[in-house]
Design a protein around this motif. Sequence first.
Motif, PDB file in Angstrom:
ATOM      1  N   PRO A 245       6.287  75.684  73.377  1.00  0.00           N
ATOM      2  CA  PRO A 245       6.846  74.780  74.387  1.00  0.00           C
ATOM      3  C   PRO A 245       8.207  74.179  74.055  1.00  0.00           C
ATOM      4  O   PRO A 245       8.995  73.908  74.974  1.00  0.00           O
ATOM      5  N   LEU A 246       8.528  73.966  72.778  1.00  0.00           N
ATOM      6  CA  LEU A 246       9.820  73.365  72.448  1.00  0.00           C
ATOM      7  C   LEU A 246      10.975  74.239  72.912  1.00  0.00           C
ATOM      8  O   LEU A 246      12.019  73.731  73.327  1.00  0.00           O
ATOM      9  N   ASN A 250      11.686  74.189  78.253  1.00  0.00           N
ATOM     10  CA  ASN A 250      11.698  72.772  77.900  1.00  0.00           C
ATOM     11  C   ASN A 250      12.815  72.059  78.668  1.00  0.00           C
ATOM     12  O   ASN A 250      13.978  72.068  78.254  1.00  0.00           O
ATOM     13  N   THR A 251      12.461  71.430  79.764  1.00  0.00           N
ATOM     14  CA  THR A 251      13.466  70.805  80.633  1.00  0.00           C
ATOM     15  C   THR A 251      14.067  69.534  80.057  1.00  0.00           C
ATOM     16  O   THR A 251      15.033  69.002  80.616  1.00  0.00           O
ATOM     17  N   TYR A 252      13.517  69.034  78.962  1.00  0.00           N
ATOM     18  CA  TYR A 252      14.140  67.872  78.310  1.00  0.00           C
ATOM     19  C   TYR A 252      15.589  68.195  77.941  1.00  0.00           C
ATOM     20  O   TYR A 252      16.452  67.306  77.925  1.00  0.00           O
ATOM     21  N   TYR A 253      15.858  69.463  77.649  1.00  0.00           N
ATOM     22  CA  TYR A 253      17.195  69.869  77.221  1.00  0.00           C
ATOM     23  C   TYR A 253      18.007  70.474  78.373  1.00  0.00           C
ATOM     24  O   TYR A 253      18.919  71.276  78.146  1.00  0.00           O
ATOM     25  N   GLN A 267      15.262  77.121  80.120  1.00  0.00           N
ATOM     26  CA  GLN A 267      14.756  76.126  81.069  1.00  0.00           C
ATOM     27  C   GLN A 267      13.600  76.642  81.920  1.00  0.00           C
ATOM     28  O   GLN A 267      12.925  75.860  82.584  1.00  0.00           O
ATOM     29  N   GLU A 269      10.051  78.773  81.838  1.00  0.00           N
ATOM     30  CA  GLU A 269       9.033  79.315  80.935  1.00  0.00           C
ATOM     31  C   GLU A 269       8.869  80.810  81.166  1.00  0.00           C
ATOM     32  O   GLU A 269       8.765  81.276  82.296  1.00  0.00           O
ATOM     33  N   ARG A 594       7.231  72.580  67.434  1.00  0.00           N
ATOM     34  CA  ARG A 594       7.230  73.690  68.396  1.00  0.00           C
ATOM     35  C   ARG A 594       6.205  73.470  69.503  1.00  0.00           C
ATOM     36  O   ARG A 594       6.404  73.902  70.638  1.00  0.00           O
ATOM     37  N   LYS A 596       5.516  70.517  70.635  1.00  0.00           N
ATOM     38  CA  LYS A 596       5.898  69.231  71.230  1.00  0.00           C
ATOM     39  C   LYS A 596       4.791  68.178  71.041  1.00  0.00           C
ATOM     40  O   LYS A 596       4.618  67.276  71.858  1.00  0.00           O
ATOM     41  N   ASN A 639      12.878  61.593  69.922  1.00  0.00           N
ATOM     42  CA  ASN A 639      13.146  62.944  70.423  1.00  0.00           C
ATOM     43  C   ASN A 639      14.245  63.661  69.649  1.00  0.00           C
ATOM     44  O   ASN A 639      14.239  64.889  69.544  1.00  0.00           O
ATOM     45  N   TYR A 642      13.394  66.358  66.803  1.00  0.00           N
ATOM     46  CA  TYR A 642      12.954  67.742  66.975  1.00  0.00           C
ATOM     47  C   TYR A 642      13.851  68.690  66.185  1.00  0.00           C
ATOM     48  O   TYR A 642      13.390  69.725  65.692  1.00  0.00           O
TER      49      TYR A 642
END
Length: 665
Positions: A245-246, A250-253, A267, A269, A594, A596, A639, A642
């Motif tokens: 998932p990392l 991973n839409t955090y980035y 962005q 999966e 990895r 999360k 965060n 990571y």
Amino acid sequence: MMMKLSLAKFGKLALPMIAGAAIFSLSSCGESFLDIDSYINDQVTIDSVFTSKTRVLQYINGAASFLPDESKIISGGSYSPSGLAADEAIVPWADWNHRGSYLMIDEVSVNDVKGYDIWENMFKGIRKANILIQRIPECTELTDLEQRDYMGRAYFLRAYFYYSLMRLYGPVPILPDTPFASDTQADVASYERSSYDDCVEYVCKNFEKAAELLPVQREKAFLYLPTRGAALSFAARLRLYDASPLFNGNTYYADWKRTDGTPFIAQTEDNTKWGKAAALYKRIIDMGRYQLNTVEKIQTTSRVAGTLPLPSTVSNKPFPNGAGDIDPYKSYKSIFDGSIEPEHNKELIYFCPRSDADDWTFYPNPLGGINGYSVTIDMVDSYRMADGRQYSEATDEEKSWKAVGEGKTFSEDYVLAPERAHRDDNREPRYYASIGFNYCVWPCTSYTGTEAKKNFVATYYKDGNSQPTGTVKVDYNRLGYTCKKYVNQEDIMNWQGSRKAKTYPMMRYAEILLGYVEAMNEMKSPYTDEENHVTVSRDVEQMVYYFNMIRYRAGLPGITTADASDYEKMKRLIKQEWKVEFAFEDHRYYDLRRWKDAPEAMNKPVMGLDVSAKSAERQRFYTVRVWNTEKTMKRLFKNKMYFYPIPKVILQRNARLCQNPGWTD
């Protein structure tokens, strides 16, 4: 003697690439072994290197000298914060020698990365690997077989340097394969970071090329050199990371992008990434080269305490369909404690001699240690009961502070003292192979002195026998548990005794099996690797078979097809197995990230036994409590953690190099 000193200066992890070269002595030339840079200072002399087989081998070893010693996961010299920046353990010292603690308590900055600065050395190594790949074919002294092997090592090195960078920093710049003329030129060259997916594809391509060229196995004198299986295994690990998932959707980035607008982290999966990982693991399994390490069941005699009887919940069939013919404790313990030579251990895929720099943090004070390596209750309670139940499912009596009152010996030489608490009794074999606890016996059989150090029964009470002497009471265990995974029954840190030489596994077959099961569990549709003719799917029968190999080797009951058919349940089982099977092996730090899962795991309070209690307060000692009294207990996860920060000095050299998210001046 000159050769020995030169080897020492590069550290033990250079040995995987160096060990096979020990037969080549340069004393006749008056040159120091591996001192390649003393005469490679211009293009004319580097040209001369590739006219000589001996000097080419030297150059390979010089490149390998940039590899870090991965067996140092706690103390000074470690290349990664993994030993003390996960939820496995703490030490009370946040200092240069235990630098992982700094990340855990958020005292790392771009101006002070606390010694974890592998960036420059890895890129120096990459440059040397590029030179080797370009120029090895020029050496006419090499046979075809030698050229293949040397080229394979060079491709492996290039891939491994990039892999090491990615594991710590995430996406990195991929430099041109044509080598720079000098390290200085490499430093000032301005290259932007590639996307993580592009890094993965490039590095896996290099590992695959290495696998194509490297031999399947090595002779005893060359055991530490990489093989085909090693190259494929690290590619598989990288594929598994990329599918996690990392890095996978991973839409955090979402806002972290290259100058061309490409996201550094994918962005969307892509479930086929799990298929790519599974197919690669399957290729390694199908090599038929590796096995889980097992030791034959030990029969009880009048002088020998044999293998413990299996609980009724564990299959009594022969391994790998059960644990009926093996000793689970020794099968696991002997991987790490030096009792089996590496050439006899078919589980090892890539490995090095283990540094003993960490050991003094494990041992009780009277045995020459400082016993500050304190394993958390969260880690301790992850080990199951002997019959496979979770520790949380144990009865109140099984969790009791009261003494068992009866000693026990099993697997020939593992002794349980009668004073041990019920909570430390009747646990799975990996618990006894890995964890030191109150009233744990440290045999120290090599000790030849007259003091009472053999069969030392360690206690961690405030007035216990493992406390430091003198007026400054600093070197003591903070949580009531420590690590014994790398301690042999004969070991003692005292000049009147010895410690057995150990092998540190950087890659072992259990990881291949568990990685394969995890990748299969995540697959939503079949995947075919057309080039290698491998098709994989979420095959429940295979998941059960390979997962149970690890469980049976540990003396635990296997899972069922019903378990494997339940995706969420299987996911929990897999994560727990990663945590326990690979405890204190440089995995947990990266696994938490990895998946999360790091915020949940690392923002929990540190839990341990009440070591402030005296021996007369036994019940209080065994009370689980929160510890927040010292700096390294005040851990947290943000965060930005990571990825590790790139040192500011590196950013100043490269105007196109951006910092990892969240790290500022």
